[in-house]
Design a protein around this motif. Sequence first.
Motif, PDB file in Angstrom:
ATOM      1  N   UNK A 176      12.391  -3.840 -12.215  1.00 13.73           N
ATOM      2  CA  UNK A 176      11.412  -2.786 -11.941  1.00 13.73           C
ATOM      3  C   UNK A 176      11.079  -2.029 -13.225  1.00 13.73           C
ATOM      4  N   UNK A 177      12.062  -1.739 -14.040  1.00 12.00           N
ATOM      5  CA  UNK A 177      11.826  -1.049 -15.309  1.00 12.00           C
ATOM      6  C   UNK A 177      10.998  -1.905 -16.255  1.00 12.00           C
ATOM      7  N   UNK A 178      11.309  -3.190 -16.293  1.00 13.00           N
ATOM      8  CA  UNK A 178      10.621  -4.076 -17.227  1.00 13.00           C
ATOM      9  C   UNK A 178       9.176  -4.370 -16.833  1.00 13.00           C
ATOM     10  N   UNK A 179       8.825  -4.061 -15.602  1.00 13.62           N
ATOM     11  CA  UNK A 179       7.420  -4.229 -15.211  1.00 13.62           C
ATOM     12  C   UNK A 179       6.536  -3.315 -16.048  1.00 13.62           C
TER      13      UNK A 179
ATOM     14  N   UNK B  22       7.335  -6.906  -4.001  1.00  6.62           N
ATOM     15  CA  UNK B  22       6.034  -7.427  -4.408  1.00  6.62           C
ATOM     16  C   UNK B  22       5.404  -6.428  -5.368  1.00  6.62           C
ATOM     17  N   UNK B  23       4.777  -6.951  -6.409  1.00  5.98           N
ATOM     18  CA  UNK B  23       4.086  -6.142  -7.403  1.00  5.98           C
ATOM     19  C   UNK B  23       2.613  -6.529  -7.440  1.00  5.98           C
ATOM     20  N   UNK B  24       1.786  -5.587  -7.806  1.00  7.40           N
ATOM     21  CA  UNK B  24       0.390  -5.853  -8.131  1.00  7.40           C
ATOM     22  C   UNK B  24       0.210  -5.621  -9.626  1.00  7.40           C
ATOM     23  N   UNK B  25      -0.528  -6.508 -10.285  1.00  6.37           N
ATOM     24  CA  UNK B  25      -0.818  -6.305 -11.691  1.00  6.37           C
ATOM     25  C   UNK B  25      -1.603  -5.013 -11.860  1.00  6.37           C
ATOM     26  N   UNK B  26      -1.297  -4.280 -12.900  1.00  2.00           N
ATOM     27  CA  UNK B  26      -1.968  -3.008 -13.161  1.00  2.00           C
ATOM     28  C   UNK B  26      -3.405  -3.264 -13.605  1.00  2.00           C
TER      29      UNK B  26
ATOM     30  N   UNK C 222       4.795  -1.547  -8.427  1.00  5.17           N
ATOM     31  CA  UNK C 222       5.463  -1.954  -7.194  1.00  5.17           C
ATOM     32  C   UNK C 222       4.538  -1.734  -6.000  1.00  5.17           C
ATOM     33  N   UNK C 223       4.373  -2.761  -5.194  1.00  9.19           N
ATOM     34  CA  UNK C 223       3.547  -2.673  -3.982  1.00  9.19           C
ATOM     35  C   UNK C 223       4.409  -2.363  -2.770  1.00  9.19           C
TER      36      UNK C 223
END
Length: 441
Positions: free
Chosen positions: A216-219, A104-108, A225-226
């Motif tokens: 993950x790199x392309x984020x 899960x990711x959180x937008x920066x 990353x959460x």
Amino acid sequence: MTETSGKANKTDKNKTSKVKKANKAKPEQPAHDSALTRRRLLGTAGAVGAGGLLVGGLAGAAGAAAARDDKAPLSGVGTAALPFHGTHQAGIADPAQAHGHLLAFDLAPGADRKAAAALLRRWSATAAELTAGRTPKGDDTGIALDAGPSSLTVTFGFGRTFFDRTGLTAKRPFALEPLPSFTQDALDAKRSDGDLWVQIGADDAFVAFHALRLLQRQAGDSARLRWQMNGFNRAPGATERPLTGRNLMGQIDGTNNPKPSDANFDERIFVPKDREGADAWMAGGSYAVVRRIRMLLDTWDHLSPERQEKVIGRRKSDGAPLSGGTETTPVDLDKVNPDGSLAIAGDAHIRVAAPESNRGAAMLRRAYSYHDGFRDDGAPDAGLLFIAWQADPMRGFVPVQRKLDRGDGLSRFLKHEASGLFAVPGGCAEGEYVGQRLLEG
């Protein structure tokens, strides 16, 4: 757990196609040529028949099961491919692979709707290349350079907070309301929820990690990353014949899963294709409930096998219900033993989880086991990464979990430690990206 988690069932034998054995191509050994690339591997396999390569619109379980339901050579496992593009995203109705990553990711801070669209565009393009067995442009990692696609799937979803951070609250589905609290919950907020969710699965650990690393790199600066969780299942070909998988309690897991061949499968699992209104962008999509469920294995292992069977309601050896028959025999909840007791105990897991006990509520369970070492008290930190798919979680997961929470004998041996609910949009066509109807609609 037996009835509420696990792989999608195998297709019926008469629908299972045989995986052809690929003739081994003579390895090239040029003096200065680069290592064998994923593209060349697939090209070689295609020239000789590529046993296990699946193309076209078979993004469902039927196509994937064909790649697993025969004693294929290892090369057949590597060349099996599932298309990224289609009406539905891959990784929903397909059997869970041997290796899985959930993220899960959180937008920066400062990342807006435009940044989110650019990220999903990058991710979708990369996933399309990887699932086809190709090396994405600019990828110099070399992690899976000599591997085939190995049934790789990459699935994307949106959490409730994503809509707030992109100014799209008007398009947030009602079905994405927060899940209610349950008495067995001991949730870690840092490992729960998130703006964006990614599910990666593959039958080769390097292929799965390769996808994980690239995404993950392309984020980049767009998302952070959460949390991440890693899981596993039985590897294809590990048993003499195809069998329903087992969980870490040793129980056959997933027997009563809905099947793609069921007449009402799409109705239960996918949002209708003719969806209208603010959430029309979810047409062809599904909702994923993700739970990290720790199994109290030391306590469970102290039970006798007979007691374990009564808790579940099935024989441990072959998964047959205690009401009689084989694994696939319908459970007879009214069956009474000669002494007058119920064959399936009143608090047996399969009784409490049965659709008959929940007004027909059902979901597609597609899980991975996990083991994250040992806790301070020496107990294994292990259990199930439970993923439940349904057209509406308020009519699927929630009523069933409420029933389990109140009367399931298995709940004494489980701890729910993380949770998330994600809206997973339908698939995309070539040249499009997942979520485009939401972000550009």
